[in-house]
Write a protein that holds these residues in place. Structure first.
Motif, mmCIF file in Angstrom:
data_model
loop_
_atom_site.group_PDB
_atom_site.id
_atom_site.type_symbol
_atom_site.label_atom_id
_atom_site.label_comp_id
_atom_site.label_asym_id
_atom_site.label_seq_id
_atom_site.Cartn_x
_atom_site.Cartn_y
_atom_site.Cartn_z
ATOM 1 N N PHE A 170 0.636 -1.087 0.392
ATOM 2 C CA PHE A 170 0.027 -0.574 -0.117
ATOM 3 C C PHE A 170 1.042 1.199 0.276
ATOM 4 O O PHE A 170 0.699 1.977 -0.699
ATOM 5 C CB PHE A 170 -1.515 -0.434 0.947
ATOM 6 N N LEU A 171 1.506 1.690 1.345
ATOM 7 C CA LEU A 171 2.079 2.334 0.826
ATOM 8 C C LEU A 171 3.510 2.067 -0.312
ATOM 9 O O LEU A 171 4.042 4.069 -0.805
ATOM 10 C CB LEU A 171 3.807 2.297 1.816
ATOM 11 N N SER B 81 -1.954 6.522 -1.329
ATOM 12 C CA SER B 81 -2.720 7.264 0.220
ATOM 13 C C SER B 81 -2.697 8.737 -0.035
ATOM 14 O O SER B 81 -4.532 8.788 0.661
ATOM 15 C CB SER B 81 -1.560 7.354 1.056
ATOM 16 N N ARG B 82 -3.225 9.362 -0.814
ATOM 17 C CA ARG B 82 -3.878 10.843 -0.558
ATOM 18 C C ARG B 82 -4.935 10.683 -1.443
ATOM 19 O O ARG B 82 -6.144 11.683 -1.682
ATOM 20 C CB ARG B 82 -2.503 11.464 -0.706
ATOM 21 N N TYR C 127 -7.351 9.153 -1.727
ATOM 22 C CA TYR C 127 -8.542 8.358 -0.869
ATOM 23 C C TYR C 127 -9.444 8.823 -0.232
ATOM 24 O O TYR C 127 -8.898 9.562 0.689
ATOM 25 C CB TYR C 127 -8.102 6.519 -0.719
ATOM 26 N N ILE D 13 -9.044 5.126 4.476
ATOM 27 C CA ILE D 13 -8.442 3.817 4.026
ATOM 28 C C ILE D 13 -9.045 3.245 5.541
ATOM 29 O O ILE D 13 -8.860 3.270 6.305
ATOM 30 C CB ILE D 13 -6.748 4.699 4.336
ATOM 31 N N LEU E 286 2.780 7.184 7.257
ATOM 32 C CA LEU E 286 1.476 7.663 6.749
ATOM 33 C C LEU E 286 1.525 9.316 7.240
ATOM 34 O O LEU E 286 1.860 10.405 6.888
ATOM 35 C CB LEU E 286 0.025 7.490 7.005
ATOM 36 N N VAL F 85 -3.597 13.794 5.516
ATOM 37 C CA VAL F 85 -4.133 12.287 5.475
ATOM 38 C C VAL F 85 -5.418 11.833 5.309
ATOM 39 O O VAL F 85 -5.807 12.646 5.770
ATOM 40 C CB VAL F 85 -3.394 11.525 6.115
ATOM 41 N N VAL G 152 -8.781 7.259 7.932
ATOM 42 C CA VAL G 152 -7.833 5.899 8.583
ATOM 43 C C VAL G 152 -9.017 5.117 9.189
ATOM 44 O O VAL G 152 -9.295 5.319 11.048
ATOM 45 C CB VAL G 152 -6.828 5.857 8.833
#
Lengths: 900, 131
Positions: free
Chosen positions: B42-43, B48-49, B51, B54, B72, B79, B82
């Motif tokens: 994932f990383l 990540s940005r 979505y 998460i 993150l 972010v 999550v």
């Protein structure tokens, strides 16, 4: 013997070699003198060498001192010459300065430029002379004075230059004023003073150096003279010494020659054979008597090996004797041995040899004196042959042989008598033979002899009898005695031959005792004989056997075929009959156990064992054996079985408890494992529910919604099966053991245990390696117990591995393989954790020993008991910081591998 | 039900069953979903940005959820919210996740409605997590 001598070219070659390296003078000399000559010279070499060495040192020292003296004179001469030059240059420089002064005055007074030319020339030379002087002067005080001169010259030159400069520029009056002031004169006076002091001092220095030179010359002369005298003296010493050596040498040679002449006379005229041998055994000289004895001419003997005279069999003895002399072990030797004459006939020689050593103790030559003793030897041999045979028998006989006279006094005994009775020959000879008998016989023996003399009735003579003897230590023993009578010179003698029969008697007694013991043993162990005739199949039971089969009475019993087995329990009897017939057919041992019901309702267990007996033709004739009462053993075995049963059941119970306990520890990991499929199931069911719920609400068409609902239902079912699988494994693990063992594949057991134990291994970042080195191997075990051991080991390994830092490798290796020549399966669990502390290691398999905070310390002790109950072994290896390795073994089921 | 649709959701879970069933569930609820089978992957995707929310599993073999949260947090810029998912009902773990900036914490197995409502809440009221 001719041939023997010719076969020895080596000896001659040996002599030739020696001769080749001699000087002409040496060759003229006889051999022994030559040797002395060489040795004599060699002995003086160290003395001469020392003298020569001293002479050399003295001469060298003298030369050295002369060189030193000459060097010293040369140094002094140099210094004197330097001083001369310094004075010359100094005076020259002073005169130049005066030229400068003169030139300046002339110019100032006349103003005539012609005066400037000598002035300039002088100035130029002054510089050169100053440098020359500076280079010559080295004496420190003179250097100081020279510095003073330099300063004064510089002053003077400066004043002079200034006045001349003033005069040239037309200020002649100013220049003259300077001169008139007297500064120039004063400066010139200072220059003169400085020079006077310098030159005066240098002259004194010169005087001193001259004196030193003269002294050095004188010393050198004296040293040279001394050295010459010393050299002459040393040279004379050397010459005198060498001359004396030569004189001594000459004298020795003369003496040797005289001794040689004297010796030659005795050597040649001796009544015995004489030979001189070189240390290696080559005959150097042989006298005429030796030639006569051996039959060889002298020129054949000289140069051959001495031992070639000996019989081949006796050569080693001769060589050994000479070696003993050479090594210094003996002074001389005497030996008698056989030789072979030139004509081939045999010869007995008496050889006496000694070794002559030189002044330094080195072997020089052997002197061997040889006598012909052939005649004596032949006579001796004839005398010996008859007696020898008798002696040989007498001395070597195992039987004790004693000779007594008619009165019973012992005349002679052989060594065996001494051995048998313990007396020495001296203690027995001359005494009455009664001393060798125990009291009653001893007292009567004289009477026996008397009786025989009077009546001639023989009791023992020529018949033999078993009697008793008495040893020196008083012990009495059985004897076999035979006696022979003989006469010599009218006297009667008896020879008694005695054999100690103690051993035979002991064996006879032992046999009788063994038989008695055997009978007793049968009664004691409640065993009895039986015998079956294989022709009639009739069986005979001994008295004890009858009792065992439940018969009373004191008689042996006889049974027809089948009667005996009918007494036993039906099944046992039938089996015993079958076993008996098979044993007879195969010629094997018969063995059977049967239960005999007794009249009082109890039972007796009898073990029958037997062996077939054959006749001379190899045909089986009967079977004989024993009946043994094993009732007690049978009862004991049953009790043991029951006790083992109880133990096993307890162990089972405990193993179960331990598994339940293990499950508690596993709970968290298992919960996670089951939650995953549950989550998936809920998700899918929700999707299905949503899809179905939309039908009819106008959103989706019914078809696709149903398709999706079906799809997610299948997926959910898959996940449910997965959850069920986990639960099933758990149930199996905590189920109570059945206590029965079955053939199982070891790999299957390991895989199941891994599935159960390693649910969270991957999450913890543990790399699991599985090696299968025993494919298809089967073991007879209770699978659940072996799984329990594995779960325990694997959980321990995981607990150890999670302590490893994230950056390091967390590796778990599980290996199955065959060991001990394929008779055992080994399962190995190895981790890369921190290892086991040494203090825990030794007691690891004991109960309540643990290194875990919450651990009971039961896992490994139980594991060991479970593995050992299966006939295997468990062990651990670990080094702190290098992980732990647990291994356990289980016996392989032999037929298992062939199944695959 | 708040009107939502077309938001991008990332699901990070190593368990195939959980991953695909959740993906299916969210797709049904009109979200667009990307699934990742581990934190590291994932990383590495570096997305990540992109979505709006998460979903992060805690126990994963390669890189666990808390480490992903830390990574993150270290990235610049805002972010996405999550939501941490785990099979272990561990309070300490929940607190730790919240400290690291997680929006919510849901225990597996969960009721799908709870998950959906948590997602919706996280997307529409992200400020809550600052309280």
């Amino acid at each position: 013997m001719q041939a023997a001598l010719n076969d020895r070219p080596l000896a001659r070659h040996h002599c030739d070699l020696k001769a080749r390296f001699m000087t002409p003078l040496e060759r003229k000399l006889p051999l022994d003198v030559r040797r002395r000559w060489r040795r004599g010279f060699m002995r003086h070499v160290p003395g001469n060498g020392l003298v020569i060495l001293i002479v050399c040192i003295v001469i060298a020292a003298a030369l050295f001192s002369i060189v030193r003296a000459v060097q010293s004179v040369s140094r002094s001469a140099n210094a004197v010459s330097t001083s001369h030059r310094v004075i010359n240059v100094g005076e020259n420089l002073l005169s130049l300065m005066q030229d400068v002064e003169t030139g300046q005055r002339g110019y100032l007074l006349t103003a005539d430029a012609a005066f400037l030319a000598p002035y300039r020339a002088a100035i130029a030379k002054v510089a050169a002379e100053r440098r020359a002087l500076g280079a010559l002067v080295s004496y420190p005080q003179q250097r100081e004075r020279l510095a003073e001169i330099e300063v004064r010259i510089a002053e003077k030159l400066a004043i002079t230059r200034r006045t001349i400069e003033l005069a040239r520029t037309g200020e002649i009056e100013a220049a003259r004023a300077i001169v008139a002031s007297g500064a120039g004169r004063l400066s010139m006076d200072r220059v003169r003073h400085a020079f006077a002091a310098f030159l005066d001092s240098e002259s004194r220095l010169l005087e001193r150096r001259r004196a030193e030179m003269v002294a050095a010359e004188r010393r050198a002369t004296v040293q040279a003279l001394f050295a010459i005298f010393l050299t002459l003296g040393a040279g004379s010493l050397a010459i005198v010494t060498t001359r004396r050596t030569a004189a001594e040498l000459a004298q020795r040679i003369n003496e040797a020659a005289r001794a040689r002449r004297r010796f030659r006379a005795t050597f040649d005229q001796a009544a015995v054979g004489i030979a001189h041998l070189a240390p290696d055994g080559v005959v150097l000289r042989a006298n005429s008597q030796l030639c006569e004895i051996s039959g060889y001419p002298r020129d054949r003997l000289v140069g051959s090996w001495f031992e070639s005279l000996a019989h081949p069999d006796d050569v080693p003895a001769e060589l050994a004797c000479r070696r003993a002399l050479l090594s210094g072990a003996r002074e001389r030797y005497h030996s008698e041995y056989r030789g072979i004459r030139a004509d081939g006939s045999m010869l007995w020689m008496s050889v006496t040899a000694s070794l002559v050593r030189d002044d330094e103790g080195r072997p020089d030559f052997f002197v061997s004196v040889v006598k012909d003793i052939t005649g004596r030897k032949q006579t001796e041999a004839k005398l010996l042959s008859g007696e020898a045979q008798y002696r040989a028998i007498y001395d070597s006989a195992v039987e004790a042989i004693a000779v007594i006279d008619a009165r019973g006094n012992i005349q002679s005994v052989n060594p065996a008598v001494q051995h048998v009775f313990g007396y020495t020959a001296e203690e027995m000879i001359g005494r009455n033979v009664a001393m060798l008998m125990p009291a009653p016989t001893a007292h009567a023996h004289d009477g026996y002899l008397d009786h025989y003399r009077r009546t001639g009735e023989r009791a023992i003579i020529g018949i033999g009898r078993e009697v008793e003897g008495q040893r020196k230590d008083g012990s009495i023993f059985p004897l076999d005695l035979s006696v022979a009578e003989w006469r010599s010179d009218g006297e009667t003698f008896f020879t008694g031959i005695m054999r100690d029969i103690t051993a035979r008697k002991t064996a006879e007694r032992a046999l009788a005792e063994a038989e008695a013991r055997y009978r007793l043993t049968q009664e004691a162990v409640r065993a009895g004989n039986w015998e079956t005739d294989l022709a009639s199949f009739q069986t005979t039971l001994s008295r004890e056997s009858m009792r065992l089969f439940g018969f009373s009475g004191e008689q042996d019993g006889r049974f027809e075929r089948g009667e005996l087995s009918a007494i036993a329990d039906r099944a046992d009897g039938a089996r015993a009959r079958a076993q008996f017939e098979r044993a007879v057919a195969d010629g094997r041992r018969f063995e059977s156990i049967m239960r005999i019901p007794l009249a009082d309702g109890s039972s007796r267990w009898i073990q029958m064992i037997g062996q077939t007996q054959y006749d001379a033709a190899g045909k089986p004739v009967r079977m004989t054996g024993l009946n043994i009462d094993i009732t007690d053993r049978q009862h004991a075995e049953q009790a043991l079985r029951e006790s083992e049963e109880r133990l096993r059941s307890l162990q089972n119970e405990f193993a179960h408890l331990s598994r339940v306990n293990e499950l508690g520890e596993l709970a968290a990991a298992i919960a996670h494992e089951i939650n995953q499929p549950l989550t998936a199931i809920t998700n899918y069911m929700n999707v299905g529910h949503f899809a179905l719920s939309m039908i009819g609400k106008g959103g989706d068409a019914a078809g696709p919604a149903l398709v999706e609902a079906l799809e997610v239902t299948d997926l959910a079912a898959e996940q449910a099966v997965r959850a069920g699988e986990i639960v099933r494994r758990l149930r199996a693990f905590v189920a109570k053991g059945t206590g029965s063992r079955r053939a199982e594949r070891i790999d299957e057991i390991v895989d199941t245990a891994m599935a159960l134990s390693l649910v969270d291994a991957q999450l913890a970042g543990i790399i699991v390696d599985r090696h299968r080195g025993a494919a298809g191997a089967m073991v007879e075990v209770e699978a659940i117990q072996v799984q329990q051991v594995l779960v325990n080991l694997l959980r321990n390994a995981i607990d150890a591995l999670v302590q490893v830092p994230d950056s390091d490798v967390r590796q778990l290796t599980i290996t199955t393989r065959l060991v001990e020549a394929g008779t055992f399966v080994e399962v190995m669990v190895r981790d890369t954790g921190p290892g086991i502390l040494p203090e825990v290691m030794a007691r690891l398999f004991e109960p309540f020993v643990t290194s875990k905070a919450g651990g009971m310390g039961m896992g490994l002790s139980l594991s060991r008991r479970l593995i050992e109950a299966h006939g295997g072994a468990i062990e651990v290896g670990s080094a702190t910081g290098q992980g732990a390795t647990f291994r356990f073994t289980l016996p392989l089921l032999t037929e298992s591998l062939s199944d695959d | 039900m708040t009107d939502l649709g077309g938001e991008w959701i990332a699901i990070v879970d190593d368990d195939e069953g959980v991953r695909s069933s959740t993906q299916r569930l969210l797709a049904r609820a009109c979200f667009r979903v990307d699934a990742y089978d581990g934190g590291e992957r994932f990383l590495r995707a570096g997305a990540s940005r992109r979505y709006d929310c998460i979903l992060l599993d805690v126990w994963m073999p390669d890189l666990d959820g808390l480490s992903v949260l830390r990574a993150l947090g270290a990235q610049p810029g805002p972010v996405a919210p999550v939501i941490v998912l785990t099979g272990h009902g561990d309070v300490a773990l929940a607190v730790e996740a919240m400290k690291l900036g997680a929006e919510a914490f849901i225990e597996k197995p969960y009721r799908p409605e709870l998950l959906l409502s948590e997602i919706r809440r996280a997307i529409t009221e992200p400020s809550l997590r600052m309280c």
